[in-house]
Design a protein around this motif. Structure first.
Motif, mmCIF file in Angstrom:
data_model
loop_
_atom_site.group_PDB
_atom_site.id
_atom_site.type_symbol
_atom_site.label_atom_id
_atom_site.label_comp_id
_atom_site.label_asym_id
_atom_site.label_seq_id
_atom_site.Cartn_x
_atom_site.Cartn_y
_atom_site.Cartn_z
ATOM 1 N N LYS A 141 0.831 -1.206 0.000
ATOM 2 C CA LYS A 141 0.000 0.000 0.000
ATOM 3 C C LYS A 141 0.868 1.258 0.000
ATOM 4 O O LYS A 141 0.622 2.202 -0.759
ATOM 5 C CB LYS A 141 -0.913 -0.009 1.226
ATOM 6 N N ASN A 142 1.894 1.262 0.863
ATOM 7 C CA ASN A 142 2.808 2.410 0.908
ATOM 8 C C ASN A 142 3.538 2.597 -0.418
ATOM 9 O O ASN A 142 3.769 3.722 -0.868
ATOM 10 C CB ASN A 142 3.827 2.234 2.038
ATOM 11 N N LEU A 143 3.918 1.472 -1.049
ATOM 12 C CA LEU A 143 4.614 1.562 -2.330
ATOM 13 C C LEU A 143 3.713 2.172 -3.393
ATOM 14 O O LEU A 143 4.151 3.027 -4.179
ATOM 15 C CB LEU A 143 5.070 0.162 -2.758
ATOM 16 N N ARG A 144 2.432 1.735 -3.398
ATOM 17 C CA ARG A 144 1.506 2.316 -4.376
ATOM 18 C C ARG A 144 1.310 3.810 -4.122
ATOM 19 O O ARG A 144 1.286 4.624 -5.062
ATOM 20 C CB ARG A 144 0.160 1.586 -4.319
ATOM 21 N N ALA A 145 1.173 4.174 -2.830
ATOM 22 C CA ALA A 145 1.004 5.597 -2.501
ATOM 23 C C ALA A 145 2.245 6.392 -2.895
ATOM 24 O O ALA A 145 2.156 7.505 -3.430
ATOM 25 C CB ALA A 145 0.725 5.757 -1.004
ATOM 26 N N THR A 146 3.417 5.829 -2.615
ATOM 27 C CA THR A 146 4.666 6.526 -2.968
ATOM 28 C C THR A 146 4.797 6.676 -4.480
ATOM 29 O O THR A 146 5.221 7.724 -4.992
ATOM 30 C CB THR A 146 5.870 5.747 -2.409
ATOM 31 N N THR A 147 4.445 5.617 -5.193
ATOM 32 C CA THR A 147 4.511 5.686 -6.658
ATOM 33 C C THR A 147 3.575 6.754 -7.204
ATOM 34 O O THR A 147 3.930 7.531 -8.098
ATOM 35 C CB THR A 147 4.140 4.312 -7.250
ATOM 36 N N LYS A 148 2.346 6.802 -6.654
ATOM 37 C CA LYS A 148 1.397 7.832 -7.099
ATOM 38 C C LYS A 148 1.918 9.223 -6.763
ATOM 39 O O LYS A 148 1.810 10.161 -7.557
ATOM 40 C CB LYS A 148 0.039 7.602 -6.437
ATOM 41 N N MET A 149 2.468 9.373 -5.547
ATOM 42 C CA MET A 149 3.017 10.675 -5.143
ATOM 43 C C MET A 149 4.144 11.095 -6.077
ATOM 44 O O MET A 149 4.243 12.256 -6.493
ATOM 45 C CB MET A 149 3.517 10.605 -3.698
ATOM 46 N N ALA A 150 5.011 10.131 -6.412
ATOM 47 C CA ALA A 150 6.116 10.441 -7.313
ATOM 48 C C ALA A 150 5.599 10.861 -8.684
ATOM 49 O O ALA A 150 6.105 11.807 -9.297
ATOM 50 C CB ALA A 150 7.044 9.229 -7.439
ATOM 51 N N SER A 151 4.557 10.154 -9.169
ATOM 52 C CA SER A 151 3.975 10.517 -10.458
ATOM 53 C C SER A 151 3.350 11.906 -10.415
ATOM 54 O O SER A 151 3.537 12.721 -11.329
ATOM 55 C CB SER A 151 2.924 9.480 -10.854
ATOM 56 N N ASP A 152 2.601 12.188 -9.317
ATOM 57 C CA ASP A 152 1.996 13.519 -9.168
ATOM 58 C C ASP A 152 3.064 14.604 -9.105
ATOM 59 O O ASP A 152 2.935 15.662 -9.737
ATOM 60 C CB ASP A 152 1.119 13.566 -7.910
ATOM 61 N N ASN A 153 4.117 14.342 -8.332
ATOM 62 C CA ASN A 153 5.192 15.339 -8.221
ATOM 63 C C ASN A 153 5.889 15.561 -9.556
ATOM 64 O O ASN A 153 6.285 16.687 -9.889
ATOM 65 C CB ASN A 153 6.217 14.891 -7.170
ATOM 66 N N GLU A 154 6.033 14.472 -10.329
ATOM 67 C CA GLU A 154 6.662 14.619 -11.642
ATOM 68 C C GLU A 154 5.794 15.474 -12.564
ATOM 69 O O GLU A 154 6.298 16.333 -13.300
ATOM 70 C CB GLU A 154 6.875 13.239 -12.254
#
Length: 203
Positions: A64-77
């Motif tokens: 779950k944390n990995l998915r959230a981190t991946t989404k956050m990274a995509s949003d930040n990008e």
């Protein structure tokens, strides 16, 4: 003879009974040990089951944390790309604004040169005659007004540098004012020329 045979038979049966009792005792002991070992194995199984459940929860949390981190990274990008685009647009606007500001500065320098020429003509009129004093004073007032407007325009120009969004409109105002001041200066210069010609004609 029958009694002796019966006695031997009874003794054999007693020995068989003792052996059976010993076997039963050994079997009960083995069963007790096996039951104890089975309990220990069952405890270990429960411990491993608990660990497995905890590991599953932990893995699910990590996922779950990995998915959230991946989404956050995509949003930040995406935000970074948007900010980069906006920065490029602002840099282009700033470059165009600076170019227009430099042009306005050149126009202001031209106004200063014209003001200097008007000042020199005024000095010539000051050396002429007392009849030109009144008109000379009016010209001084006009030049003072021009200088004040020039300072106002210069202040607007400096303020415009601090705000890129309003700079273009401010520069347009300054350019319009410069054009009007040029017309006023031309009229003043024409009046000075007429006054100078009148003085030459009359004196």
């Amino acid at each position: 003879a029958d009694v002796a045979a019966l006695t031997r038979r009874i003794m054999l049966m007693e020995e068989e009974a003792k052996k059976s009792e010993q076997n039963l005792a050994d079997t009960v002991t083995k069963l007790a040990l096996s039951s104890k070992e089975a309990d220990q194995v069952l405890k270990k199984v429960k411990v491993y089951e608990s660990k497995c459940m905890n590991n599953e929860v932990t893995i699910e949390e990590y996922d779950k944390n990995l998915r959230a981190t991946t989404k956050m990274a995509s949003d930040n990008e995406q935000k970074l790309d948007e900010l980069t685009r906006k920065l490029g647009v602002q840099e282009d606007e700033l470059r165009r604004a600076i170019e227009r500001a430099e042009l306005a500065e050149k126009n202001l320098k031209s106004i200063e040169d014209e003001l200097q020429m008007v000042g020199e003509n005024m000095k010539q009129l000051e050396m002429s005659a007392e009849k030109a004093v009144e008109r000379e004073e009016k010209l001084k007032d006009k030049i003072l007004s021009i200088k004040q407007k020039f300072k106002i325009a210069e202040g607007r120009y400096e303020y415009g540098e601090m705000n890129i969004t309003k700079l273009n409109q401010r520069i347009d105002d300054i350019e319009d004012e410069i054009y009007r001041e040029k017309l006023k200066i031309k009229r003043c210069a024409d009046e000075l020329g007429e006054t100078f010609d009148d003085m030459l004609t009359n004196y």
